[in-house]
Design an enzyme around this catalytic site. Structure first.
Site, mmCIF file in Angstrom:
data_model
loop_
_atom_site.group_PDB
_atom_site.id
_atom_site.type_symbol
_atom_site.label_atom_id
_atom_site.label_comp_id
_atom_site.label_asym_id
_atom_site.label_seq_id
_atom_site.Cartn_x
_atom_site.Cartn_y
_atom_site.Cartn_z
ATOM 1 N N ASP A 9 -6.105 7.189 -5.687
ATOM 2 C CA ASP A 9 -6.902 7.140 -4.453
ATOM 3 C C ASP A 9 -6.200 7.903 -3.331
ATOM 4 O O ASP A 9 -6.844 8.530 -2.490
ATOM 5 C CB ASP A 9 -7.126 5.688 -4.035
ATOM 6 N N GLY A 10 -4.859 7.833 -3.326
ATOM 7 C CA GLY A 10 -4.077 8.543 -2.309
ATOM 8 C C GLY A 10 -4.301 10.050 -2.396
ATOM 9 O O GLY A 10 -4.356 10.740 -1.378
ATOM 10 N N GLU A 59 -9.136 3.843 6.862
ATOM 11 C CA GLU A 59 -8.963 3.012 8.046
ATOM 12 C C GLU A 59 -8.131 3.716 9.120
ATOM 13 O O GLU A 59 -7.463 4.717 8.848
ATOM 14 C CB GLU A 59 -8.276 1.667 7.711
ATOM 15 N N THR A 111 -10.850 -2.069 0.556
ATOM 16 C CA THR A 111 -9.989 -2.504 -0.552
ATOM 17 C C THR A 111 -8.559 -1.991 -0.404
ATOM 18 O O THR A 111 -7.708 -2.272 -1.251
ATOM 19 C CB THR A 111 -10.571 -1.998 -1.896
ATOM 20 N N LYS A 140 -7.487 -5.079 2.932
ATOM 21 C CA LYS A 140 -7.459 -6.235 2.023
ATOM 22 C C LYS A 140 -6.088 -6.918 2.062
ATOM 23 O O LYS A 140 -5.995 -8.144 2.024
ATOM 24 C CB LYS A 140 -7.811 -5.808 0.600
ATOM 25 N N ALA A 151 -1.056 -9.821 12.133
ATOM 26 C CA ALA A 151 -0.123 -10.797 12.705
ATOM 27 C C ALA A 151 -0.378 -11.063 14.188
ATOM 28 O O ALA A 151 0.457 -10.744 15.047
ATOM 29 C CB ALA A 151 1.323 -10.337 12.485
ATOM 30 N N GLN A 203 -3.328 8.086 5.692
ATOM 31 C CA GLN A 203 -1.880 8.186 5.438
ATOM 32 C C GLN A 203 -1.109 8.871 6.560
ATOM 33 O O GLN A 203 0.097 9.046 6.452
ATOM 34 C CB GLN A 203 -1.594 8.890 4.091
HETATM 35 P P1 NAP Z 1 0.755 4.913 -0.435
HETATM 36 O O1 NAP Z 1 1.521 4.005 0.447
HETATM 37 O O2 NAP Z 1 1.468 5.917 -1.265
HETATM 38 O O3 NAP Z 1 -0.170 4.053 -1.442
HETATM 39 C C1 NAP Z 1 -0.937 3.017 -1.020
HETATM 40 C C2 NAP Z 1 -1.697 2.370 -2.183
HETATM 41 O O4 NAP Z 1 -3.025 2.114 -1.692
HETATM 42 C C3 NAP Z 1 -1.846 3.214 -3.446
HETATM 43 O O5 NAP Z 1 -1.666 2.360 -4.561
HETATM 44 C C4 NAP Z 1 -3.268 3.722 -3.389
HETATM 45 O O6 NAP Z 1 -3.875 3.881 -4.647
HETATM 46 C C5 NAP Z 1 -3.954 2.564 -2.690
HETATM 47 N N1 NAP Z 1 -5.211 2.894 -2.024
HETATM 48 C C6 NAP Z 1 -5.493 3.946 -1.208
HETATM 49 N N2 NAP Z 1 -6.767 3.863 -0.795
HETATM 50 C C7 NAP Z 1 -7.307 2.754 -1.362
HETATM 51 C C8 NAP Z 1 -8.584 2.143 -1.324
HETATM 52 N N3 NAP Z 1 -9.566 2.630 -0.594
HETATM 53 N N4 NAP Z 1 -8.759 0.999 -2.039
HETATM 54 C C9 NAP Z 1 -7.769 0.459 -2.781
HETATM 55 N N5 NAP Z 1 -6.535 0.994 -2.863
HETATM 56 C C10 NAP Z 1 -6.310 2.130 -2.151
HETATM 57 O O7 NAP Z 1 -0.297 5.660 0.502
HETATM 58 P P2 NAP Z 1 -1.416 6.710 0.137
HETATM 59 O O8 NAP Z 1 -1.559 6.814 -1.350
HETATM 60 O O9 NAP Z 1 -1.199 7.943 0.923
HETATM 61 O O10 NAP Z 1 -2.716 5.985 0.719
HETATM 62 C C11 NAP Z 1 -2.830 5.644 2.078
HETATM 63 C C12 NAP Z 1 -3.581 4.357 2.107
HETATM 64 O O11 NAP Z 1 -2.774 3.362 1.557
HETATM 65 C C13 NAP Z 1 -3.937 3.861 3.490
HETATM 66 O O12 NAP Z 1 -5.140 4.421 3.939
HETATM 67 C C14 NAP Z 1 -4.008 2.356 3.286
HETATM 68 O O13 NAP Z 1 -5.333 1.917 2.976
HETATM 69 C C15 NAP Z 1 -3.157 2.115 2.045
HETATM 70 N N6 NAP Z 1 -1.975 1.346 2.413
HETATM 71 C C16 NAP Z 1 -1.918 0.049 2.024
HETATM 72 C C17 NAP Z 1 -0.845 -0.733 2.396
HETATM 73 C C18 NAP Z 1 -0.835 -2.157 1.984
HETATM 74 O O14 NAP Z 1 -1.740 -2.577 1.238
HETATM 75 N N7 NAP Z 1 0.110 -2.950 2.459
HETATM 76 C C19 NAP Z 1 0.201 -0.215 3.151
HETATM 77 C C20 NAP Z 1 0.115 1.116 3.532
HETATM 78 C C21 NAP Z 1 -0.990 1.891 3.166
HETATM 79 P P3 NAP Z 1 -3.418 4.974 -5.734
HETATM 80 O O15 NAP Z 1 -2.194 4.409 -6.365
HETATM 81 O O16 NAP Z 1 -4.583 5.045 -6.678
HETATM 82 O O17 NAP Z 1 -3.163 6.257 -5.003
#
Ligand code: NAP
Length: 270
Positions: free
Chosen positions: A45-46, A123, A161, A165, A185, A223
């Site tokens: 997804d990233g 987001e 998601t 989430k 928080a 990101q």
């Molecule tokens: P990353 O920190 O390398 O990976 C974040 C994870 O979020 C990866 O496992 C990615 O999936 C997954 N992801 C991204 N978009 C998603 C979606 N719409 N639904 C479910 N999972 C999703 O960052 P990145 O790959 O550049 O992605 C940036 C995104 O990561 C941000 O937009 C944010 O939504 C998410 N993120 C989540 C957290 C958290 O949950 N605590 C923290 C920081 C960022 P893949 O492994 O398939 O790439």
């Protein structure tokens, strides 16, 4: 048809991207980097998020396809073993697509006329690590609450998601035209009081946040991170642009959610 391939740096993704390139060239598709009709992301997804931001200036004319080389993603439908099927679907393409809402973020500064716009697929968040973020939250132009805490997140249905989430937001079906505001928080005591639950706003509403006391904070757009100062307010609304996916096969959204978060089917009677 002009096709661009965007892949991540894993060996598996590079291998799949190379194989796909050869297969597409054999079928006389044009492999391009500028002005593609279709963008195929190979990775997770990233990777699709990166591909989206690379081609976000031409959303009217481009459609996306995600090939996943890891676990089933939310923006990725195809596997490396179904590349033949993907190429044959591209050959028979009639322009079919499914489209989802995006988030428009407007940032207005106090001491300048400059207004910045950002487009997010997942987001936008406002975060502060050095002390708390304090801001007034407005729905449309009406003040709703004063927030104090680590930050706030506004997500799209497809982004629900992702980070949303993890901070307790609801998973929204991507066909909904809505935005979700989720707290990170929040401080709740006798002085500060927030709703303390995620809110989903209607398509004709927007969220406005006016920073109070705090002059510096981080604004994330998917990101990307931007360090902001002197912001008068930020407005979050459903963008007029939308993301379009070439839809040749369909994975039911709730099956995707189940696969990603619950794993193997839970047998309720066992
Ligand atoms: P990353 O920190 O390398 O990976 C974040 C994870 O979020 C990866 O496992 C990615 O999936 C997954 N992801 C991204 N978009 C998603 C979606 N719409 N639904 C479910 N999972 C999703 O960052 P990145 O790959 O550049 O992605 C940036 C995104 O990561 C941000 O937009 C944010 O939504 C998410 N993120 C989540 C957290 C958290 O949950 N605590 C923290 C920081 C960022 P893949 O492994 O398939 O790439």
């Amino acid at each position: 048809m002009n096709i661009a391939i965007v892949h991540n740096v894993t060996e598996e993704s590079k291998k799949v991207a190379k194989k796909l390139t050869t297969m597409l060239q054999k079928e006389a598709f044009n492999l391009v980097t500028s002005f593609p009709d279709i963008v195929i992301s190979v990775g997770g997804d990233g990777t699709l998020l990166s591909a989206f931001h690379r081609y976000a200036h031409m959303l009217d004319s481009v459609r996306f396809i995600g090939v996943h080389t890891g676990h089933l993603g939310f923006y990725t439908d195809w596997r490396e073993y179904s590349l033949d099927e993907l190429v044959s679907s591209l050959k028979q393409d009639t322009g079919e697509s499914v489209e989802y809402p995006l988030l428009d973020v407007e940032v207005k500064y106090r001491n300048s006329n400059e207004i910045k716009h950002f487009l997010a697929l997942n987001e936008a968040t406002i975060k502060r690590v050095d002390g708390t973020f304090v801001g007034d939250v407005y729905i449309r132009e009406e003040q709703f609450e004063r927030f104090r805490g680590d930050g706030l997140c506004v997500s799209t249905p497809t982004g629900s998601t992702g980070y949303n989430k993890s901070i307790g937001g609801a998973v929204l079906h991507p066909r909904l035209e809505a935005l979700q505001l989720t707290e990170i928080a929040s401080l709740n005591n006798r002085i500060f009081r927030t709703l303390s639950s995620p809110m989903v706003i209607a398509p004709d509403e927007w969220i406005k946040i006016k920073p109070i006391e705090t002059d510096d904070f981080s604004l994330t757009i998917d990101q990307f991170v931007s360090n902001e100062e002197g912001v008068e307010h930020l407005e979050f609304r459903i963008a007029k642009e939308r993301i379009r996916f070439a839809r040749y096969q369909h994975t039911h959204f709730w099956n995707r959610v189940e696969d990603a978060f619950l794993g193997a089917k839970t047998k309720l009677n066992e």
